[in-house]
Design a protein around this motif. Structure first.
Motif, mmCIF file in Angstrom:
data_model
loop_
_atom_site.group_PDB
_atom_site.id
_atom_site.type_symbol
_atom_site.label_atom_id
_atom_site.label_comp_id
_atom_site.label_asym_id
_atom_site.label_seq_id
_atom_site.Cartn_x
_atom_site.Cartn_y
_atom_site.Cartn_z
ATOM 1 N N GLU A 126 6.689 64.339 -118.948
ATOM 2 C CA GLU A 126 7.093 64.706 -117.599
ATOM 3 C C GLU A 126 8.527 65.219 -117.585
ATOM 4 O O GLU A 126 9.378 64.704 -118.279
ATOM 5 N N THR A 127 8.716 66.239 -116.740
ATOM 6 C CA THR A 127 10.063 66.684 -116.479
ATOM 7 C C THR A 127 10.441 66.081 -115.133
ATOM 8 O O THR A 127 9.698 66.202 -114.175
ATOM 9 N N VAL A 128 11.571 65.408 -115.095
ATOM 10 C CA VAL A 128 11.983 64.769 -113.852
ATOM 11 C C VAL A 128 13.098 65.596 -113.231
ATOM 12 O O VAL A 128 14.067 65.951 -113.900
ATOM 13 N N TYR A 129 12.888 65.959 -111.973
ATOM 14 C CA TYR A 129 13.909 66.704 -111.248
ATOM 15 C C TYR A 129 14.601 65.762 -110.286
ATOM 16 O O TYR A 129 13.947 65.025 -109.559
ATOM 17 N N GLN A 130 15.906 65.816 -110.322
ATOM 18 C CA GLN A 130 16.650 64.908 -109.472
ATOM 19 C C GLN A 130 18.030 65.515 -109.235
ATOM 20 O O GLN A 130 18.572 66.193 -110.110
ATOM 21 N N ILE A 131 18.572 65.254 -108.041
ATOM 22 C CA ILE A 131 19.927 65.751 -107.778
ATOM 23 C C ILE A 131 20.854 64.547 -107.814
ATOM 24 O O ILE A 131 20.697 63.634 -107.009
ATOM 25 N N ILE B 247 27.464 72.343 -106.466
ATOM 26 C CA ILE B 247 27.242 71.209 -105.563
ATOM 27 C C ILE B 247 26.141 71.580 -104.572
ATOM 28 O O ILE B 247 26.134 72.692 -104.030
ATOM 29 N N PHE B 248 25.225 70.649 -104.365
ATOM 30 C CA PHE B 248 24.125 70.886 -103.420
ATOM 31 C C PHE B 248 24.584 70.489 -102.023
ATOM 32 O O PHE B 248 24.987 69.352 -101.810
ATOM 33 N N VAL B 249 24.521 71.422 -101.100
ATOM 34 C CA VAL B 249 24.995 71.145 -99.755
ATOM 35 C C VAL B 249 23.810 70.886 -98.832
ATOM 36 O O VAL B 249 22.888 71.696 -98.758
ATOM 37 N N GLU B 250 23.883 69.737 -98.171
ATOM 38 C CA GLU B 250 22.902 69.474 -97.132
ATOM 39 C C GLU B 250 23.567 69.820 -95.821
ATOM 40 O O GLU B 250 24.658 69.344 -95.520
ATOM 41 N N LEU B 251 22.877 70.651 -95.045
ATOM 42 C CA LEU B 251 23.524 71.227 -93.882
ATOM 43 C C LEU B 251 22.819 70.804 -92.614
ATOM 44 O O LEU B 251 21.588 70.747 -92.568
ATOM 45 N N LYS B 252 23.643 70.489 -91.596
ATOM 46 C CA LYS B 252 23.036 70.285 -90.289
ATOM 47 C C LYS B 252 23.829 71.135 -89.308
ATOM 48 O O LYS B 252 25.045 70.967 -89.171
ATOM 49 N N GLU C 53 14.372 69.449 -99.835
ATOM 50 C CA GLU C 53 14.549 68.352 -98.879
ATOM 51 C C GLU C 53 14.342 66.999 -99.555
ATOM 52 O O GLU C 53 15.142 66.073 -99.395
ATOM 53 N N GLU C 54 13.280 66.932 -100.336
ATOM 54 C CA GLU C 54 12.975 65.651 -100.995
ATOM 55 C C GLU C 54 14.068 65.280 -101.996
ATOM 56 O O GLU C 54 14.487 64.120 -102.068
ATOM 57 N N LEU C 55 14.499 66.285 -102.761
ATOM 58 C CA LEU C 55 15.526 66.001 -103.762
ATOM 59 C C LEU C 55 16.830 65.589 -103.090
ATOM 60 O O LEU C 55 17.527 64.711 -103.579
ATOM 61 N N MET C 56 17.129 66.221 -101.945
ATOM 62 C CA MET C 56 18.385 65.916 -101.262
ATOM 63 C C MET C 56 18.395 64.496 -100.721
ATOM 64 O O MET C 56 19.441 63.876 -100.657
ATOM 65 N N VAL C 57 17.260 63.984 -100.320
ATOM 66 C CA VAL C 57 17.263 62.602 -99.819
ATOM 67 C C VAL C 57 17.195 61.601 -100.972
ATOM 68 O O VAL C 57 17.142 60.399 -100.747
ATOM 69 N N GLY C 58 17.228 62.134 -102.198
ATOM 70 C CA GLY C 58 17.344 61.223 -103.344
ATOM 71 C C GLY C 58 16.048 60.955 -104.072
ATOM 72 O O GLY C 58 16.024 60.138 -104.987
ATOM 73 N N HIS C 59 14.981 61.637 -103.676
ATOM 74 C CA HIS C 59 13.715 61.408 -104.386
ATOM 75 C C HIS C 59 13.746 62.087 -105.749
ATOM 76 O O HIS C 59 14.467 63.051 -105.949
ATOM 77 N N LYS C 60 12.904 61.553 -106.630
ATOM 78 C CA LYS C 60 12.727 62.226 -107.913
ATOM 79 C C LYS C 60 11.423 62.995 -107.838
ATOM 80 O O LYS C 60 10.452 62.522 -107.258
ATOM 81 N N LEU C 61 11.392 64.161 -108.466
ATOM 82 C CA LEU C 61 10.149 64.916 -108.521
ATOM 83 C C LEU C 61 9.760 65.098 -109.974
ATOM 84 O O LEU C 61 10.620 65.233 -110.846
ATOM 85 N N LEU C 62 8.431 65.074 -110.208
ATOM 86 C CA LEU C 62 7.956 65.220 -111.574
ATOM 87 C C LEU C 62 7.378 66.613 -111.758
ATOM 88 O O LEU C 62 6.717 67.144 -110.877
ATOM 89 N N GLY C 63 7.650 67.179 -112.909
ATOM 90 C CA GLY C 63 7.106 68.517 -113.186
ATOM 91 C C GLY C 63 5.727 68.422 -113.783
ATOM 92 O O GLY C 63 5.484 68.869 -114.887
#
Lengths: 349, 579
Positions: free
Chosen positions: A34-39, A69-74, B227-237
């Motif tokens: 698995e590749t895990v994507y995360q910020i 940097i990832f910007v979350e915008l409102k 959106e999911e990544l920004m709220v801190g979730h992890k996503l699997l490829g």
């Protein structure tokens, strides 16, 4: 007898569970690599902005691409956002981007002071006491008129003109209780005017004849479409609209107008403090300020960018706009405004 | 619930049927659906993964070709050297060169040449005005700051439908940038790429390093990834049905998100499960029908039998079960009928016996005159006889009264002396009747007076002697001799009469009562003794024919010359105590 029954039941249950287990085995999926994507948290920044999309989108995009940097915008209304600033738990967001400085003045207690590294390049008149917030762009309040419906010679030149019956019901003006720039315009009118504030407000509401534009953008559209003949707006928005092809003309009031900046500030208790600081540095960087001049048609807050300044700059006669007064009197003025507006509403009804 | 089920055979059957019919169906159905889902999903996973790799490879190939274009243009000295030239001649020459370099790729992108100030010099775009780009901002700034040959950037949303910029520097002679090559891709270019190098039908989104959409050809909702990544979730490829397969697009920093078809969408699953539910419902209905049918088949005879038995219990013995079944239940019905028959028969017998019994009882009751009336009458007769000096009548009345009292009395046992008294009374009466033509003697061994014996056992023997033995004699003797021999009370009644016929004696001695009709007195005594004391006791009767044959006891008591007579011996145990 009973025990033998229950034994039988147990046997039945074990058979069933065996079958279920077999089923689960059959249906269970095998996991490949698995590749895990995360910020990561340290690459995030939460920004609340009162700017229009045209302004914040390129800036946020460029900021993201340059810093990673990832910007979350409102995005939202100035006043709604400042309400949130005062009400939200500390750490809900990191940066307040946009909104007139009188709002920032008012909310000083909620802001984290930060002195940008290029503070010397920022024009002295826009520097803030204690660096509670950082100016972003200057937004002179101007008039606009519809070229097709108003002769240039007949166009209003002074604030005073807009308080007379001549333009009654023909002025596009956004609700100052909702729009920050509209409130600034109102305060400018009050500060320019020689007469008593109450009288000025009464005259002006009389001239508006009970009509308020739904938003500051609507002012431009209404004047362009001809539903209103003249409008009060900011220089940047007007020039942008002209660039988009609107048949309107900008007038710089001859009796002076305000040229106050909007600003950017770090929220006290920001979770992503380092990134917030980077963002503030970015907003006053020469690249962004050049964009402010060349693309947003606003005026830069830097003092070293004359080469990019618009030629109209010279036409501007600025007054010494009293931010503190505007901030302190806000509630009183808006209350009076609403009362007057209510009274005119009644008349209309 | 359990109890409720157990109370009815019908319901038990239904539950059994339900388990047998529904469980396999349910297990089979669910496992089938699950297996199908797994199988189809894994097939699709393979397919989609391959597709994704193919598409990514196609796009990366294009990017490599772009890079090649940039390198080729940089290598083309004519372009590099004359880019700053302003004369028309140079311009058209450069344009020709430039056009030649990019001609193969024009359908995949628009190629523009910019000078170092961001001024557009050449463009392959048709009919559109040249658009300058800021060098301090956006793609040109990024190229300026980058060391890469080709820089990829998402275009601003307002940039005339351009979605992606790929740009490279145009290096001058001394390594000083002379301008920029900007390659712009629009939606139609991506479609073309997908069509030529990937799969035109694939639903795909290309996203920038910040998870913002560059291009997408379907409503993939890939915005949700950010959106999911920004709220801190992890996503699997990984492939997940109905979701997006996210893959990094080589080392370009971009990502692709490929829509994974949800073959087994919720609707399909639901419809499959609804089919299963319909099947289950049909099974349930079948179960109910068969169970009720079979249950009725089984329970009806049982219920009928149950009812019949209850009717039988309530007393109706005529109840019978009609059944033409051949199986165990039919046998049971027949057995029940047999049992009922027998029961009815036995009850009828019993009723008849009871009737007989009742008749004899009634007769007995009718025969029972008030005994006190009889005694009193006899007493009165005695006194009247005495008063009139008729002593015989007085004696007869008194004797009769005594015999009557004893015989009617409820006492079963009396003392021996009482019995002898009674016999005396009888003999007295008979003496009067027969004018004293016989004598009566009692020889009682001392000490036996208090013996307890059944009442009226000596009297019938004596009566027998009087009536039968002496009936033809003018003069007769009756001797009653009572002795004790080894705890056995021997009561001998000897007469010297005509004797009894052989057959009768034989019948008495061998207890053949059927031959004793009309002579039941002696036989009754035998029965009483035997019933009271057991088989070893009883009566024995013998004829006294000659001296030689006579026992010594008998010889002494009988007259000389008499050659016949009868001796009846009663044997019973010696008992004392309450009578």
């Amino acid at each position: 007898m009973r025990t033998s029954y229950s034994k039988k039941h147990k046997a039945g249950i074990s058979v069933l569970s065996g079958l279920t287990a077999a089923l689960l085995l059959l249906t269970g999926c095998s996991k490949s690599e698995e590749t895990v994507y995360q910020i990561p948290e340290d690459r995030k920044l939460i920004v609340y902005t009162a700017h229009k999309a045209d302004v914040y989108e390129p800036i946020i995009k460029e900021f993201e691409e340059r810093t990673g940097i990832f910007v979350e915008l409102k995005a939202g209304d100035t006043l709604a956002l400042f309400d949130e600033l005062q009400q939200d738990a500390p750490g809900t967001f990191d940066v307040m981007f946009g909104g007139g400085i009188e709002n920032f003045e008012e909310c000083r207690d909620y802001l984290e002071p930060y002195k940008v590294s290029e503070i010397d390049q920022i024009a002295e008149q826009y520097r803030t006491e204690g660096d509670a917030y950082t100016p972003f762009s200057v937004l002179p309040t101007v008039f606009i008129y519809n070229n097709k419906l108003v002769y240039p010679v007949a166009a209003p030149r002074t604030w005073e003109e807009l308080q007379t019956d001549r333009w009654k019901g023909k002025i596009a003006f956004a609700d100052p209780t909702k729009s920050g720039s509209s409130y600034t315009a109102l305060c400018t009118m009050l500060q320019v005017s020689d007469q008593d504030a109450q009288k000025t407000l009464e005259d002006f509401t009389g001239a508006l004849d009970g009509y308020l534009s739904p938003s500051s953008v609507a002012v431009l559209e209404e004047v362009n479409a001809g539903t209103r003949l003249v409008g009060i707006t900011t220089e940047g928005m007007a020039r942008q609209k002209i660039l988009e092809g609107a048949d309107i003309t900008v007038i710089y009031p001859t009796d002076g107008t305000s040229a106050i900046p909007d600003a950017t500030a770090i929220v006290k208790g920001a979770k992503h403090m380092e990134n917030a600081k980077l963002f503030l540095e970015f907003t006053v960087s020469s690249d962004v300020q050049r964009l402010v001049e060349e693309v947003f048609f606003r005026r830069t807050v830097r003092n070293d960018m004359e080469e990019y300044a618009a030629p109209e700059q010279t036409k501007l006669k600025t007054i010494d706009y009293d931010i503190h007064w505007a901030s302190q009197e806000k509630e009183k003025i808006l209350n009076t405004w609403e009362t007057l507006q209510g009274r005119t509403d009644e008349k209309v009804d | 619930m359990k109890k409720w089920i157990k109370k009815s055979f019908h319901r038990q059957l239904l539950v059994c049927f339900g388990v047998v019919a529904l469980l396999p169906l349910l297990l089979f159905g669910v496992s089938l659906i699950q297996t199908m889902e797994t199988k189809i999903n894994s097939d699709y996973e393979k397919k989609v993964t391959e597709q994704a790799e193919q598409i990514d490879a196609g796009i990366l190939e294009l990017f490599q070709e772009f890079e090649m274009v940039v390198e080729n243009i940089n290598a083309n000295t004519r372009i590099v050297e004359q880019i700053g030239e302003d004369d028309t001649w140079s311009k058209s020459k450069i344009y020709l060169q430039f056009y030649r370099e990019v001609t193969d790729y024009r359908e995949y992108a628009q190629f523009d040449l910019y000078d170092k100030n961001g001024k557009c010099i050449y463009t392959t775009a048709q009919g559109s005005a040249k658009r300058d780009l800021p060098v301090y901002w956006g793609i040109l700034k990024a190229v300026e700051d980058s060391k890469e040959t080709l820089v990829l950037r998402r275009a601003d949303t307002n940039d005339s439908k351009i979605l992606l910029y790929a740009a490279g520097k145009l290096m001058g002679k001394d390594g000083i940038p002379e301008g920029y090559i900007v390659i712009s891709m629009r939606a139609e270019n991506f479609e073309k790429v997908l069509h030529d190098k990937g799969n035109a039908k694939a639903k795909i989104a290309i996203m920038d390093p910040f998870w913002r959409t560059i291009y997408d050809n379907g409503n993939l909702q890939e915005e949700q990834i950010r959106e999911e990544l920004m709220v801190g979730h992890k996503l699997l490829g990984v492939y997940r049905a109905g979701e997006l397969l996210i893959q990094p697009l080589g080392d370009s920093g971009l990502y692709t998100a490929l829509s994974c078809p949800s073959v087994f969408s919720t609707e399909v699953l639901n419809s499959m499960y609804s089919v299963l539910i319909v099947m289950l419902t049909i099974s349930v209905i079948l179960c109910v029908l068969v169970a009720s049918r079979l249950g009725r088949n089984m329970t009806r005879p049982i219920e009928r039998m149950n009812t019949a038995m209850r009717t039988l219990q309530e007393g109706d013995l005529t109840v019978r079960i009609v059944s033409d079944r051949e199986d165990e239940l039919g046998q049971m019905s027949r057995n029940f009928n047999i049992m009922a028959n027998e029961l009815e028969q036995s009850v009828q017998d019993k009723v008849e016996k009871q009737k007989e019994l009742n008749a004899s009882h009634i007769a007995m009751m009718q025969a029972q005159l008030n005994p006190h009336f009889l005694y009193n009458t006899l007493d009165t007769m005695k006194w009247v006889a005495k008063a009139n000096h008729i002593p015989e009548i007085a004696t007869m009345a008194a004797g009769l009264a005594k015999i009557l009292r004893t015989s009617i009395s409820k006492r079963q046992f009396i003392y021996l002396k009482e019995e002898l008294e009674l016999v005396n009374c009888y003999v007295d009466i008979q003496k009067i009747r027969f004018n004293d033509k016989f004598s009566y003697t009692v020889d009682l061994q001392e000490g036996l007076e208090e013996c307890v014996i059944p009442k009226l056992i000596i009297q019938p023997i004596v009566e027998n002697s009087v009536l039968h033995g002496l009936k033809e004699s003018e003069e007769g003797n009756i001797l009653v001799r009572i002795t004790e021999q080894e705890d056995v009370l021997c009561i001998e009644v000897t007469d010297d009469g005509c004797g009894a016929p052989e057959e009768r004696m034989d019948a008495i001695n061998h207890r053949r009562q059927e031959q004793l009709v009309g002579h039941i007195g002696v036989s009754n005594v035998d029965t009483i003794i035997r019933l009271t004391y057991g088989e070893e006791y009883g009566i024995h009767m013998e004829s006294l024919t000659s001296n030689a044959e006579n026992p010594t006891d008998g010889q002494r008591t009988e007259e000389e010359g008499e050659v016949h007579g009868t001796k009846v011996t009663l044997r019973l145990p010696v008992r004392y105590g309450e009578a």
